[in-house]
Design a protein around this motif. Structure first.
Motif, PDB file in Angstrom:
ATOM      1  N   ASP A  17       0.837  -1.214   0.000  1.00 48.31           N
ATOM      2  CA  ASP A  17       0.000   0.000   0.000  1.00 48.31           C
ATOM      3  C   ASP A  17       0.869   1.260   0.000  1.00 48.31           C
ATOM      4  N   TRP A  18       1.918   1.202  -0.800  1.00 49.09           N
ATOM      5  CA  TRP A  18       2.886   2.304  -0.817  1.00 49.09           C
ATOM      6  C   TRP A  18       2.605   3.331  -1.912  1.00 49.09           C
ATOM      7  N   ASP A  19       1.576   3.077  -2.706  1.00 47.53           N
ATOM      8  CA  ASP A  19       1.283   4.023  -3.776  1.00 47.53           C
ATOM      9  C   ASP A  19       1.009   5.420  -3.211  1.00 47.53           C
ATOM     10  N   GLN A  20       0.470   5.467  -1.994  1.00 48.24           N
ATOM     11  CA  GLN A  20       0.178   6.751  -1.343  1.00 48.24           C
ATOM     12  C   GLN A  20       1.429   7.614  -1.135  1.00 48.24           C
ATOM     13  N   PHE A  21       2.612   6.971  -1.050  1.00 46.91           N
ATOM     14  CA  PHE A  21       3.847   7.743  -0.865  1.00 46.91           C
ATOM     15  C   PHE A  21       4.484   8.130  -2.199  1.00 46.91           C
ATOM     16  N   HIS A  22       4.028   7.477  -3.274  1.00 50.82           N
ATOM     17  CA  HIS A  22       4.693   7.636  -4.569  1.00 50.82           C
ATOM     18  C   HIS A  22       4.165   8.803  -5.391  1.00 50.82           C
ATOM     19  N   SER A  23       4.108   9.972  -4.794  1.00 50.83           N
ATOM     20  CA  SER A  23       3.797  11.153  -5.597  1.00 50.83           C
ATOM     21  C   SER A  23       4.967  11.367  -6.555  1.00 50.83           C
ATOM     22  N   PRO A  24       4.721  11.997  -7.701  1.00 53.69           N
ATOM     23  CA  PRO A  24       5.838  12.255  -8.622  1.00 53.69           C
ATOM     24  C   PRO A  24       6.994  12.988  -7.929  1.00 53.69           C
ATOM     25  N   ALA A  25       6.691  13.960  -7.074  1.00 54.67           N
ATOM     26  CA  ALA A  25       7.758  14.716  -6.392  1.00 54.67           C
ATOM     27  C   ALA A  25       8.571  13.800  -5.463  1.00 54.67           C
ATOM     28  N   ASN A  26       7.877  12.946  -4.694  1.00 54.47           N
ATOM     29  CA  ASN A  26       8.605  12.030  -3.809  1.00 54.47           C
ATOM     30  C   ASN A  26       9.464  11.048  -4.608  1.00 54.47           C
ATOM     31  N   LEU A  27       8.967  10.620  -5.753  1.00 55.46           N
ATOM     32  CA  LEU A  27       9.751   9.691  -6.573  1.00 55.46           C
ATOM     33  C   LEU A  27      10.960  10.398  -7.188  1.00 55.46           C
ATOM     34  N   ALA A  28      10.789  11.652  -7.568  1.00 50.97           N
ATOM     35  CA  ALA A  28      11.935  12.414  -8.093  1.00 50.97           C
ATOM     36  C   ALA A  28      13.012  12.533  -7.019  1.00 50.97           C
ATOM     37  N   LYS A  29      12.597  12.835  -5.774  1.00 47.91           N
ATOM     38  CA  LYS A  29      13.566  12.878  -4.670  1.00 47.91           C
ATOM     39  C   LYS A  29      14.239  11.518  -4.525  1.00 47.91           C
ATOM     40  N   SER A  30      13.438  10.463  -4.580  1.00 44.67           N
ATOM     41  CA  SER A  30      13.966   9.115  -4.370  1.00 44.67           C
ATOM     42  C   SER A  30      14.976   8.718  -5.442  1.00 44.67           C
ATOM     43  N   ILE A  31      14.691   9.086  -6.690  1.00 45.85           N
ATOM     44  CA  ILE A  31      15.642   8.771  -7.771  1.00 45.85           C
ATOM     45  C   ILE A  31      16.966   9.487  -7.509  1.00 45.85           C
ATOM     46  N   SER A  32      16.895  10.753  -7.097  1.00 46.30           N
ATOM     47  CA  SER A  32      18.122  11.496  -6.813  1.00 46.30           C
ATOM     48  C   SER A  32      18.871  10.904  -5.615  1.00 46.30           C
ATOM     49  N   ILE A  33      18.133  10.536  -4.588  1.00 44.90           N
ATOM     50  CA  ILE A  33      18.759   9.953  -3.390  1.00 44.90           C
ATOM     51  C   ILE A  33      19.493   8.654  -3.741  1.00 44.90           C
ATOM     52  N   GLU A  34      18.837   7.781  -4.494  1.00 45.56           N
ATOM     53  CA  GLU A  34      19.483   6.515  -4.859  1.00 45.56           C
ATOM     54  C   GLU A  34      20.622   6.742  -5.855  1.00 45.56           C
ATOM     55  N   ALA A  35      20.448   7.709  -6.766  1.00 40.35           N
ATOM     56  CA  ALA A  35      21.532   8.032  -7.703  1.00 40.35           C
ATOM     57  C   ALA A  35      22.779   8.448  -6.936  1.00 40.35           C
ATOM     58  N   ASN A  36      22.569   9.084  -5.780  1.00 38.27           N
ATOM     59  CA  ASN A  36      23.718   9.515  -4.998  1.00 38.27           C
ATOM     60  C   ASN A  36      24.292   8.405  -4.136  1.00 38.27           C
ATOM     61  N   GLU A  37      23.496   7.410  -3.824  1.00 37.35           N
ATOM     62  CA  GLU A  37      24.092   6.231  -3.169  1.00 37.35           C
ATOM     63  C   GLU A  37      24.958   5.489  -4.199  1.00 37.35           C
ATOM     64  N   LEU A  38      24.503   5.513  -5.446  1.00 33.25           N
ATOM     65  CA  LEU A  38      25.322   4.954  -6.532  1.00 33.25           C
ATOM     66  C   LEU A  38      26.611   5.766  -6.683  1.00 33.25           C
ATOM     67  N   LEU A  39      26.471   7.084  -6.673  1.00 32.26           N
ATOM     68  CA  LEU A  39      27.642   7.966  -6.817  1.00 32.26           C
ATOM     69  C   LEU A  39      28.642   7.739  -5.675  1.00 32.26           C
ATOM     70  N   GLU A  40      28.102   7.415  -4.491  1.00 28.99           N
ATOM     71  CA  GLU A  40      28.972   7.209  -3.323  1.00 28.99           C
ATOM     72  C   GLU A  40      29.961   6.049  -3.564  1.00 28.99           C
ATOM     73  N   CYS A  41      29.563   5.097  -4.416  1.00 28.41           N
ATOM     74  CA  CYS A  41      30.482   3.997  -4.765  1.00 28.41           C
ATOM     75  C   CYS A  41      31.757   4.522  -5.426  1.00 28.41           C
ATOM     76  N   PHE A  42      31.687   5.741  -5.965  1.00 30.50           N
ATOM     77  CA  PHE A  42      32.823   6.324  -6.691  1.00 30.50           C
ATOM     78  C   PHE A  42      33.306   7.605  -6.017  1.00 30.50           C
TER      79      PHE A  42
END
Lengths: 106, 106, 106, 106
Positions: A17-42
């Motif tokens: 029941d997580w669709d309630q958290f998946h507003s486009p804005a929250n997902l944009a934040k989430s993509i950036s947050i995970e992209a930076n965990e990826l960046l942290e590898c480097f």
């Protein structure tokens, strides 16, 4: 991504029941947050990295991108092909070959 | 993504001889940079956004993710399914349902 | 930052009635967005960069950080010193010297 | 930031011989990474956040910005004032008041 993988991602969200958290804005934040965990590898080295960690973080970026496509009812192939058509005309082969310049300074 | 779309992305890079710029570290930076152009669509409002701009930036994130899978010779479905398996066990339905907490505070 | 510079940043926001947009969440997005414009200066090369562009983007990160300190009524020196105290104990000189490892793998 | 705080940050780096890791590119990655740990405080909600976590992550962004100013031998007040002068002319009060538009769509 196969339809099976896409369905698994969708079911994961629905079951919790997580669709309630998946507003486009929250997902944009989430993509950036995970992209930076990826960046942290480097973070401190471009050449020494933990490939299993890279796989995991890249997967997370892909999952949130899939969530966003779903939320906005977008077709991944369609948006990517539209973008590729733009890029192909912005970066003509004869001008862009071997150069990392932005299109406006080619 | 269909094989045709994947091939188009690969051909775009090859035709321009851009593989030399696509180190894993540079692609990780690029994914984060494009993720933030996507985030910029939501900088001052969570609800008013330009969908055509969102499509474009999300497409770019997807293209760079595809470049990274290619560069590291990874299979998108494989990495995503491995991550989903982890998530399914970290976030059991009965504990995670309807909550946005991180797994370690469920 | 001198008090004069801080006052100039505050006046800029007040004169434009922009405080309404400066929620902590919007400022967090803004810091990330500008941090990535800074990162873009190094997208394809670690060593060749446009210093005037770097200065500009770094300035923007600092301005949004200042906006956030103001919004949350935080003292910059206080938060930085609290963090430095934590770092000094997490990274003891004899263990951390010359190593880029995270504290949990020292 | 007081001179004392700046000196503490510098001494921390020097004592650990970490200047070798602080290339401008690595610091740009680090600023983005920490900015996203800050953003994570607001991932699923704009209004409920852990202020002690926010303080910590904001502090880290400020420390890496300070490291970058040091590495590039830049003066924080100077770069910020140069940027503010640009912003003041790009966003004239009479046009920008109460609007979150970018300067090119005012």
């Amino acid at each position: 991504m196969t339809q099976e993988t896409i369905d698994r991602i969708r079911r994961f969200t629905e079951d919790r029941d997580w669709d309630q958290f998946h507003s486009p804005a929250n997902l944009a934040k989430s993509i950036s947050i995970e992209a930076n965990e990826l960046l942290e590898c480097f973070q401190w080295s471009d050449t020494e990295y933990d490939i299993s960690h890279v796989r995991e973080e890249l997967a997370y970026v892909l999952v949130y991108c899939r969530n966003m496509l779903d939320r906005l009812v977008l077709d991944g192939d369609e948006v990517v092909n539209a973008k590729m058509a733009m890029n192909e005309s912005k970066y003509p082969v004869d001008k862009a070959k071997g150069k990392s310049n932005k299109y406006d300074s080619l």
